[in-house]
Write a protein that holds these residues in place. Structure first.
Motif: not given
Length: 612
Positions: A312-324
């Motif tokens: 799930p930590l690989t989703r951290l990038g996508a989550t930060f992507d959405e955050y940005q």
């Protein structure tokens, strides 16, 4: 037309910490936020229970039942118990999933609604310059695309952040409780993943700013072309405009590609860090099992829980992507909310219920931003209550600017505009504009019936016009005869922007709408510019009835419209060049006489001194 601004900075003040401003909208919903976050946390804990249950099952099957389970009968009884426990866990997980999904989804929708309403309310309060210099497509992108982006973040990425926090806390506690050396090895990739995600987030921010800017340009281009489709077709410019849309769309595509190139690299790089950590868990765990310091079930727990933690930590990038993406959108929306109108109500406004109708311009100077010079340069004149005054002058003389300053769409650079002796800047804008009914040369009609568009004139008073009032206003505006020829009469739908009506019909409807407002000051800005000669003559015939009891300010290129005004003001280069009645000005042989000769087709030598 005013020159468009090259960027938004003068119109939209930048804001700091836009995401904190977004979260502040959740403040009044604290109870619902706690409910949704608690449900999401419980759901994630239950989602992480299967690895623990499988670990217990493995130890039972290897004859090494956990101490708490050893007294529950035979190994098969223990297996049955674990099976029932699994069903219960999955059932509760489903219940909590419904609870958090409902909670976060409704929260996101409510925040989206509040943001859009606040943004639109702020936009309505902005000065006219904002709308003249900010492209409509970009404005719509803020109200739609940016607000929708924030809703997607609250409904998606925010839930993932809650899940991720619970996942890390649960995994760390369980893994360290079982074996701290194994826990250290399994968590080695975490700092690498977090560091990489933060670097990724910073690198993505300017790319997403470019994406949001590009989508605004594309929206503006599409809106502009659809609004001008008749002009495009008449000039057979379809190929040219298609090329411009394709160019804007291609710019949007290329900015997205720049963002995608970077975002696509993140997961493969993080995957290698996860693989090293997972391999370390297998090697060290296998050695501990052989040494007897770790049970097979504990090794299974580490393998499954490490996978549950790291993948799930690989989703951290996508989550930060959405955050940005959300941060950029929040910056645009909250810059709109934080920027005050350049034309604001006074702190202690003066009261004005209904004006007598006196209007004074005293030494008024005004220049548009980026203009070559002042449009009005020391303009002074007086309108008595109940007087009908025409304003004439060449294009660019400042006639329409007079109206914008009277309505306080702009404030003058110098000088004062007064109504009944009161500086308009001392009045609430709503109180000021209730005193003025405007018929603009650019008529805007709302999608709806003819009756609804006429009745729009009394909305500011908070009342609904009856049918008799609507018909009377239409009769004065020479619209009633036409309406009665329609199958649905006043219930006929005018279409988007009044597209089903001719220019003259729209103009007459606009006059009827202004008359129904019954304001003490009536402003006609080229009100007969789009009507035929017969209709103009009929409106002129009714002009005395239309303006009776009101101060009337009539701007006209057709001088026949203002021929019978009490006075006519002639503007040249923003100054009052001439003043008088029609006959006096023609007799004087100045700028007005020249205009009259051009329009009437009579030579100057025949006009000067001749009866009119």
């Amino acid at each position: 037309m005013l020159p468009a601004m090259r960027d938004d900075s003068p119109l939209l003040d930048p804001v700091d910490r836009p995401m904190w401003r977004l979260f502040s909208y959740l403040g009044p919903m604290k109870g619902r936020v706690v409910f949704a976050a608690t449900s999401a946390s419980a759901n994630k804990v239950l989602d992480l229970a299967p690895p623990v249950i499988v670990a217990w099952l493995t130890d039972v099957l290897f004859g090494r039942s956990p101490a708490w389970l050893a007294g529950w009968g035979s190994p098969f009884d223990q297996v049955v118990f674990l099976a029932v426990l699994t069903v219960v866990v999955f059932a509760l997980e489903s219940v909590f999933q419904w609870m958090y999904q409902y909670g976060f989804t409704t929260l996101a929708q409510d925040v989206q609604h509040a943001l859009r309403a606040d943004a639109y309310a702020r936009m309505q309060d902005r000065e006219l310059r904002f709308f003249e210099e900010h492209r409509l497509g970009k404005t719509l992108a803020m109200l739609n695309d940016d607000v929708n982006q924030l809703e997607r973040f609250l409904n998606g990425a925010l839930v993932e952040l809650v899940h991720l926090a619970v996942l890390v806390a649960f995994a760390v506690v369980v893994l360290f409780a079982v074996s701290w050396p194994m826990a250290v090895v399994s968590l080695v990739p975490v700092p690498v993943i977090v560091w990489g995600s933060l670097r990724f987030s910073r690198a993505m921010e300017p790319r997403y700013q470019a994406v949001r800017s590009a989508v605004g340009e594309l929206s503006a281009r599409l809106e502009n072309n659809l609004a001008g489709i008749a002009v495009i077709k008449s000039f057979t410019a379809e190929a040219h405009e298609l090329g411009r849309v394709v160019a804007a769309s291609d710019a949007y595509r290329r900015t997205n590609h720049r963002a995608i190139r970077l975002s696509a690299v993140f997961v493969p790089m993080i995957r290698m860090a996860i693989a090293l950590g997972f391999g370390g868990v297998i090697a060290l765990g296998g050695w501990f099992v052989q040494e007897g310091t770790l049970t097979p079930g504990a090794l299974v727990l580490f393998c499954m829980l490490t996978q549950r933690l790291l993948w799930p930590l690989t989703r951290l990038g996508a989550t930060f992507d959405e955050y940005q993406r959300a941060k950029v959108s929040a910056g645009r929306v909250f810059s709109l909310l934080a920027t005050p109108s350049r034309v604001a109500d006074p702190v202690a406004p003066r009261a004005l219920v209904r004006a007598r109708g006196e209007v004074d311009f005293e030494g008024v100077v005004f220049a548009y931003r980026g203009g070559a010079g002042p449009v009005l340069d020391g303009l002074s004149f007086h309108l008595a209550a109940g007087e009908m005054v025409g304003i004439a002058g060449a294009t660019g003389a400042g006639k329409s600017t007079v109206i914008k300053l009277l309505l306080r769409f702009y404030d003058p650079s110098a000088g004062v505009v007064r109504i009944d002796g009161i500086d308009v800047r001392e009045l609430r804008q709503s109180d000021l504009r209730r005193q003025i009914a405007l018929v603009s040369q650019d008529v805007y009609l709302f999608h709806g019936t003819i009756a609804e568009n006429i009745a729009y004139g009394c909305l500011a008073e908070g009342r609904v016009a009856d049918e008799a009032e609507v018909v009377r206003a239409a009769q004065l505006a020479e619209l009633d005869d036409f309406v009665r020829t329609l199958p649905d009469g006043y219930a006929s739908v005018v279409g988007e922007r009044g597209i089903k009506l001719s220019g003259g019909q729209r103009q007459r409807l606009s006059i009827a709408r202004a008359l129904l407002k019954d304001a003490p000051i009536l402003v006609l800005d080229e009100a007969t510019s789009s009507v035929d000669t017969e209709t103009e003559r009929a409106i002129q015939h009714n002009l005395a009835a239309i303006t009776r009891g009101r101060t009337a300010l009539v701007i006209a290129h057709r001088l026949s419209t203002i021929r019978h005004a009490h006075r006519i003001l002639v503007l040249t280069d923003g100054r009052l060049a001439e003043e008088g009645t029609h006959d006096e000005l023609v007799e004087r042989g100045g700028a007005y006489a020249d205009l009259w000769c051009v329009q009437s087709g009579v030579g100057v030598d025949r006009v000067v001194g001749a009866p009119t």
